[in-house]
Design a protein around this motif. Structure first.
Motif, short mmCIF file in Angstrom:
data_model
loop_
_atom_site.label_atom_id
_atom_site.label_comp_id
_atom_site.label_asym_id
_atom_site.label_seq_id
_atom_site.Cartn_x
_atom_site.Cartn_y
_atom_site.Cartn_z
N ASP A 149 43.22 13.70 -11.55
CA ASP A 149 41.96 13.09 -11.50
C ASP A 149 41.86 11.82 -10.36
O ASP A 149 40.59 12.07 -9.63
CB ASP A 149 41.90 12.17 -12.82
N PHE A 204 41.20 14.01 -7.46
CA PHE A 204 39.76 14.65 -7.32
C PHE A 204 38.99 13.51 -6.83
O PHE A 204 37.94 14.02 -5.96
CB PHE A 204 39.46 14.80 -8.99
N GLU A 205 39.21 12.44 -7.17
CA GLU A 205 38.44 11.28 -6.58
C GLU A 205 38.56 11.01 -5.07
O GLU A 205 37.66 10.91 -4.38
CB GLU A 205 38.80 9.77 -7.15
N CYS A 217 36.36 13.93 -3.24
CA CYS A 217 35.05 13.41 -3.54
C CYS A 217 34.68 12.55 -2.29
O CYS A 217 33.67 12.58 -1.47
CB CYS A 217 34.57 13.06 -4.58
N LEU A 270 37.94 19.92 -16.04
CA LEU A 270 37.20 18.80 -15.46
C LEU A 270 36.37 18.49 -16.59
O LEU A 270 35.81 18.86 -17.46
CB LEU A 270 36.34 19.45 -14.54
N GLN A 286 32.84 14.96 -13.32
CA GLN A 286 33.64 15.73 -12.13
C GLN A 286 33.03 17.09 -12.07
O GLN A 286 32.44 17.59 -10.84
CB GLN A 286 35.12 16.03 -12.64
#
Length: 349
Positions: free
Chosen positions: A195, A198-199, A202, A226, A230
């Motif tokens: 996670d 993922f941030e 982005c 997800l 997300q």
């Protein structure tokens, strides 16, 4: 889930008339091990008939490396897989390699099954980002930064059978790897990323990234899936999600109704991301496990569907649950075709 005959027939017709796409299959590694085991033409013997029966015209083949192949042997193992896959395509005229939009269009027109290469984790390059250019020249068109483990670029999420939050974002080299991938034109896959990573994606990615084989965490809690936020953010930046068919990610490992759970994931992802952002990324593992006993899923059956020839059953289930045929065509392959038309180089290598 009991499928009505009319929906089975509708699904079979759709799969023969319109191209189906599987955005994640560990094909290169499986072919390598089957060749090592003495099989002469495993691509033909294990995949030609099921792929044709399912109407698949594009398969995205990952290059996956086991823990015991890393770090020292990683690059050689990756090159071995790529080489064997290329040889297999040369051996079978029903298949072709996809490096560009022109290759993709030709394969669809000619009725061949195109195979697009990508790296399931960049462990094999270490911190040497120059190797990304070499992979690109070999036909690799995408990559995830890592599998479910930590490497020099990022932290993976937990393995599919676990439920543990793994902290820690991208390293400086990981950020630079994303920048270099975007410069080259490689698509970025966030499946298996944790996670925090993922941030970071982005925040730094300037081009659409994808999750080739991840489902909805709301439907089934697993960090390989997800969460709602997300999924929305992935869709907002133009990305795609591929429905994973592994039972411990679908949520049917304990004997649940696989078709119903698969449909629930598709419907949830489509509600959050939009129907244009969802496709199949089935991650079938059982055939790989038969070829390589050290594979993580080698000892048990984990595919929620038998093989690609049975994917029309999933399509039939979506139709039976009320999804319009035009939307079903998008999910079974049209959306991934459009994504790769946007992201692959137009011509040449």
């Amino acid at each position: 889930m009991v499928l009505e005959r009319k929906y089975r027939e509708m699904a079979r017709a759709l799969h023969q008339e319109f191209p189906a796409v599987d955005a994640h299959l560990d094909l290169a590694g499986e072919l390598y091990f089957r060749k090592q085991n003495g099989e002469e033409n495993p691509l033909r013997d294990h995949y030609l008939e099921p792929l044709r029966a399912g109407g698949f015209r594009l398969v995205v083949s990952s290059v996956y490396l086991r823990d015991d192949q890393l770090p020292e042997g990683g690059l050689r193992a990756a090159l071995d897989q790529i080489s064997v896959l290329m040889e297999a395509v040369d051996q079978n005229e029903e298949f072709c390699l996809i490096r560009s939009v022109s290759d993709l269009e030709a394969s669809v027109q000619e009725g061949k099954t195109g195979i697009l290469l990508y790296m399931e984790g960049l462990d094999c390059i270490g911190k040497d980002l120059r190797l990304l250019r070499i992979l690109w020249e070999l036909g690799v068109r995408g990559a995830s930064l890592t599998w479910s483990r930590r490497n020099d670029l990022a932290n993976g999420c937990c393995k599919a059978g676990q439920r543990v939050q793994i902290p820690g974002g991208l390293s400086l080299e990981g950020i630079r790897a994303v920048e270099e991938m975007e410069r080259l034109g490689m698509f970025l896959d966030v499946s298996h990323l944790n996670d925090d990573g993922f941030e970071d994606i982005c925040r730094i990615a300037k081009k659409p990234f994808v999750a080739t084989h991840s489902n909805s965490r709301q439907v089934f809690f697993n960090y390989r899936n997800l969460n709602d936020s997300q999924i929305r953010r992935l869709a907002e930046q133009g990305g795609m999600m591929g429905l994973n068919g592994c039972d411990c990610i679908v949520g049917c490992a304990d004997g649940g109704d696989a078709l119903e759970m698969l449909c629930r994931h598709v419907e949830s992802m489509a509600a959050l991301a939009g129907i244009d952002k969802v496709g199949y990324g089935l991650d079938f593992c059982d055939s790989y496990g038969e070829a390589e006993p050290r594979y993580v899923f080698a000892q048990e059956r984990h595919d929620s569907l038998v093989d690609h020839s049975h994917v029309p059953e999933l399509t039939a289930a979506l139709l039976q649950r009320g999804m319009p045929a035009e939307d079903v065509k998008k999910v079974m392959g049209g959306n991934w075709i459009e994504y790769f038309r946007r992201t692959l180089p137009k011509n040449g290598s």
